[in-house]
Scaffold this motif. Sequence first.
Motif, PDB file in Angstrom:
ATOM      1  N   ILE A 265     102.114 -51.759 100.168  1.00  0.00           N
ATOM      2  CA  ILE A 265     102.765 -52.717  99.273  1.00  0.00           C
ATOM      3  C   ILE A 265     102.109 -52.695  97.899  1.00  0.00           C
ATOM      4  N   ALA A 266     100.761 -52.645  97.862  1.00  0.00           N
ATOM      5  CA  ALA A 266     100.040 -52.607  96.581  1.00  0.00           C
ATOM      6  C   ALA A 266     100.350 -51.333  95.809  1.00  0.00           C
ATOM      7  N   VAL A 267     100.402 -50.185  96.510  1.00  0.00           N
ATOM      8  CA  VAL A 267     100.702 -48.908  95.849  1.00  0.00           C
ATOM      9  C   VAL A 267     102.119 -48.915  95.288  1.00  0.00           C
ATOM     10  N   MET A 268     103.074 -49.436  96.070  1.00  0.00           N
ATOM     11  CA  MET A 268     104.462 -49.522  95.605  1.00  0.00           C
ATOM     12  C   MET A 268     104.565 -50.415  94.370  1.00  0.00           C
ATOM     13  N   GLN A 269     103.822 -51.496  94.382  1.00  0.00           N
ATOM     14  CA  GLN A 269     103.865 -52.427  93.257  1.00  0.00           C
ATOM     15  C   GLN A 269     103.291 -51.811  91.987  1.00  0.00           C
ATOM     16  N   LEU A 270     102.154 -51.136  92.106  1.00  0.00           N
ATOM     17  CA  LEU A 270     101.497 -50.565  90.936  1.00  0.00           C
ATOM     18  C   LEU A 270     102.186 -49.302  90.427  1.00  0.00           C
ATOM     19  N   ALA A 271     102.654 -48.472  91.353  1.00  0.00           N
ATOM     20  CA  ALA A 271     103.183 -47.162  90.959  1.00  0.00           C
ATOM     21  C   ALA A 271     104.653 -47.200  90.569  1.00  0.00           C
ATOM     22  N   VAL A 272     105.439 -48.102  91.155  1.00  0.00           N
ATOM     23  CA  VAL A 272     106.892 -48.081  90.942  1.00  0.00           C
ATOM     24  C   VAL A 272     107.397 -49.384  90.312  1.00  0.00           C
ATOM     25  N   CYS A 273     107.136 -50.509  90.979  1.00  0.00           N
ATOM     26  CA  CYS A 273     107.788 -51.762  90.589  1.00  0.00           C
ATOM     27  C   CYS A 273     107.343 -52.267  89.223  1.00  0.00           C
ATOM     28  N   ILE A 274     106.037 -52.295  88.958  1.00  0.00           N
ATOM     29  CA  ILE A 274     105.552 -52.810  87.674  1.00  0.00           C
ATOM     30  C   ILE A 274     105.990 -51.920  86.503  1.00  0.00           C
ATOM     31  N   PRO A 275     105.852 -50.567  86.587  1.00  0.00           N
ATOM     32  CA  PRO A 275     106.355 -49.742  85.465  1.00  0.00           C
ATOM     33  C   PRO A 275     107.849 -49.908  85.230  1.00  0.00           C
ATOM     34  N   LEU A 276     108.651 -49.974  86.315  1.00  0.00           N
ATOM     35  CA  LEU A 276     110.089 -50.164  86.134  1.00  0.00           C
ATOM     36  C   LEU A 276     110.402 -51.524  85.528  1.00  0.00           C
ATOM     37  N   PHE A 277     109.673 -52.546  85.950  1.00  0.00           N
ATOM     38  CA  PHE A 277     109.884 -53.883  85.394  1.00  0.00           C
ATOM     39  C   PHE A 277     109.590 -53.902  83.895  1.00  0.00           C
ATOM     40  N   ALA A 278     108.454 -53.333  83.497  1.00  0.00           N
ATOM     41  CA  ALA A 278     108.098 -53.313  82.075  1.00  0.00           C
ATOM     42  C   ALA A 278     109.094 -52.478  81.265  1.00  0.00           C
ATOM     43  N   TRP A 279     109.548 -51.366  81.835  1.00  0.00           N
ATOM     44  CA  TRP A 279     110.494 -50.506  81.121  1.00  0.00           C
ATOM     45  C   TRP A 279     111.837 -51.207  80.938  1.00  0.00           C
ATOM     46  N   THR A 280     112.321 -51.882  81.991  1.00  0.00           N
ATOM     47  CA  THR A 280     113.617 -52.538  81.926  1.00  0.00           C
ATOM     48  C   THR A 280     113.623 -53.691  80.936  1.00  0.00           C
ATOM     49  N   CYS A 281     112.465 -54.346  80.743  1.00  0.00           N
ATOM     50  CA  CYS A 281     112.396 -55.452  79.787  1.00  0.00           C
ATOM     51  C   CYS A 281     112.712 -54.996  78.368  1.00  0.00           C
ATOM     52  N   PHE A 282     112.452 -53.734  78.064  1.00  0.00           N
ATOM     53  CA  PHE A 282     112.681 -53.218  76.720  1.00  0.00           C
ATOM     54  C   PHE A 282     113.869 -52.251  76.652  1.00  0.00           C
ATOM     55  N   ALA A 283     114.399 -51.842  77.785  1.00  0.00           N
ATOM     56  CA  ALA A 283     115.530 -50.905  77.782  1.00  0.00           C
ATOM     57  C   ALA A 283     116.436 -51.228  78.971  1.00  0.00           C
ATOM     58  N   TRP A 284     117.723 -51.485  78.696  1.00  0.00           N
ATOM     59  CA  TRP A 284     118.673 -51.817  79.758  1.00  0.00           C
ATOM     60  C   TRP A 284     118.851 -50.679  80.756  1.00  0.00           C
ATOM     61  N   VAL A 285     118.553 -49.463  80.330  1.00  0.00           N
ATOM     62  CA  VAL A 285     118.746 -48.315  81.232  1.00  0.00           C
ATOM     63  C   VAL A 285     117.876 -48.455  82.474  1.00  0.00           C
ATOM     64  N   GLY A 286     116.745 -49.140  82.347  1.00  0.00           N
ATOM     65  CA  GLY A 286     115.871 -49.322  83.499  1.00  0.00           C
ATOM     66  C   GLY A 286     116.520 -50.078  84.632  1.00  0.00           C
ATOM     67  N   CYS A 287     117.565 -50.876  84.328  1.00  0.00           N
ATOM     68  CA  CYS A 287     118.265 -51.607  85.395  1.00  0.00           C
ATOM     69  C   CYS A 287     118.886 -50.650  86.407  1.00  0.00           C
ATOM     70  N   LEU A 288     119.375 -49.521  85.927  1.00  0.00           N
ATOM     71  CA  LEU A 288     119.975 -48.546  86.835  1.00  0.00           C
ATOM     72  C   LEU A 288     118.931 -47.993  87.799  1.00  0.00           C
ATOM     73  N   ALA A 289     117.737 -47.718  87.279  1.00  0.00           N
ATOM     74  CA  ALA A 289     116.669 -47.227  88.152  1.00  0.00           C
ATOM     75  C   ALA A 289     116.254 -48.285  89.167  1.00  0.00           C
ATOM     76  N   GLU A 290     116.136 -49.543  88.718  1.00  0.00           N
ATOM     77  CA  GLU A 290     115.757 -50.611  89.650  1.00  0.00           C
ATOM     78  C   GLU A 290     116.846 -50.854  90.692  1.00  0.00           C
ATOM     79  N   LEU A 291     118.109 -50.791  90.271  1.00  0.00           N
ATOM     80  CA  LEU A 291     119.207 -50.944  91.237  1.00  0.00           C
ATOM     81  C   LEU A 291     119.200 -49.808  92.251  1.00  0.00           C
ATOM     82  N   THR A 292     118.841 -48.610  91.807  1.00  0.00           N
ATOM     83  CA  THR A 292     118.740 -47.481  92.737  1.00  0.00           C
ATOM     84  C   THR A 292     117.648 -47.712  93.763  1.00  0.00           C
ATOM     85  N   VAL A 293     116.504 -48.202  93.312  1.00  0.00           N
ATOM     86  CA  VAL A 293     115.410 -48.503  94.237  1.00  0.00           C
ATOM     87  C   VAL A 293     115.823 -49.583  95.228  1.00  0.00           C
TER      88      VAL A 293
END
Length: 310
Positions: A265-293
């Motif tokens: 859970i910690a690895v998933m949070q640090l490696a995937v979820c947090i970078p995608l969250f930060a990216w999506t906050c500044f770019a709407w395109v990140g929503c597609l990646a998060e929806l895919t996950v």
Amino acid sequence: MFGYYVRLRLQSGGRLLKELGIVRSVLLVGLLVLAVAILCKVKTGWMLPVACLLVIGAYHQARKDREFLRRFTDNVSVFFCYEYLLLSLPFAVIAGIRGEWLIALCMPLGICLLPFVPPVRFRITPIRFGFLYAGNMEYLRMFRRMSWLYLIVIGMSALGCLNGNVRVAKVGMLVWGIIQSGAYSYVPDAHLLQKFRSYHILQRELWKANSWNASVLFLPFGMMCLAGGVRAEDVLFFFSCLTSGILYLQSMALFRWVCPVTVGIAVMQLAVCIPLFAWTCFAWVGCLAELTVVGILLYAVWIKWKAIWK
């Protein structure tokens, strides 16, 4: 004696950080660095001594080792003076860097009066968080434990907005978006899935709870961002951060059923979820990646636990 006490405090602080884990410790250190940066850049002269008085005064009010220290020291108030002078040293250094030498000299003198002030006893009544969705007990548990951090982030964001710096509120949204994922950072009991009569009910409850909780607690940040004027950039950032926060919570809530291991859970949070969250906050395109996950995790949960609902 004071040297032994300082070493004891450092050891207890190290144990506390170890119990909190790597993610929360990094967040706390980052929040501390952000607070120091804000204090260094705020131009209002009275802000630094007030912050010093509030921090050390709250520590003096909450400490519970008075009776223990009285057994080993003749005058516990003088002992507290030494400790509070040591704690006020960073604030005095910041005042010296800013060139406010009078404040840097007067601040320790005011701090020395705190040990002689008797602590105020408050009668604490349990608060019911009716504005949070009651069906998600994991989020309620997280908020009860992390509400003090939420208040600190809100306070820092408000100070930044009062000084005309809306970016502090944006950083506060990012920080709280990461902190709130602590609701799903533990390994759940597999028997909890049995209370949901179908897989669709599980998904409906998760989406409903995460959407409501994130919206309620993100709303103050959005109001502070728009307090100085409605700009398209700030509105877009708020809705991007809100959408990303909801998808972030949904990803963490699903992944703990796929990989019931704390390290995973910690690895998933640090490696995937947090970078995608930060990216999506500044770019709407990140929503597609998060929806895919989220879609991949939905399918993985169904494959792993479909025998329960059959």
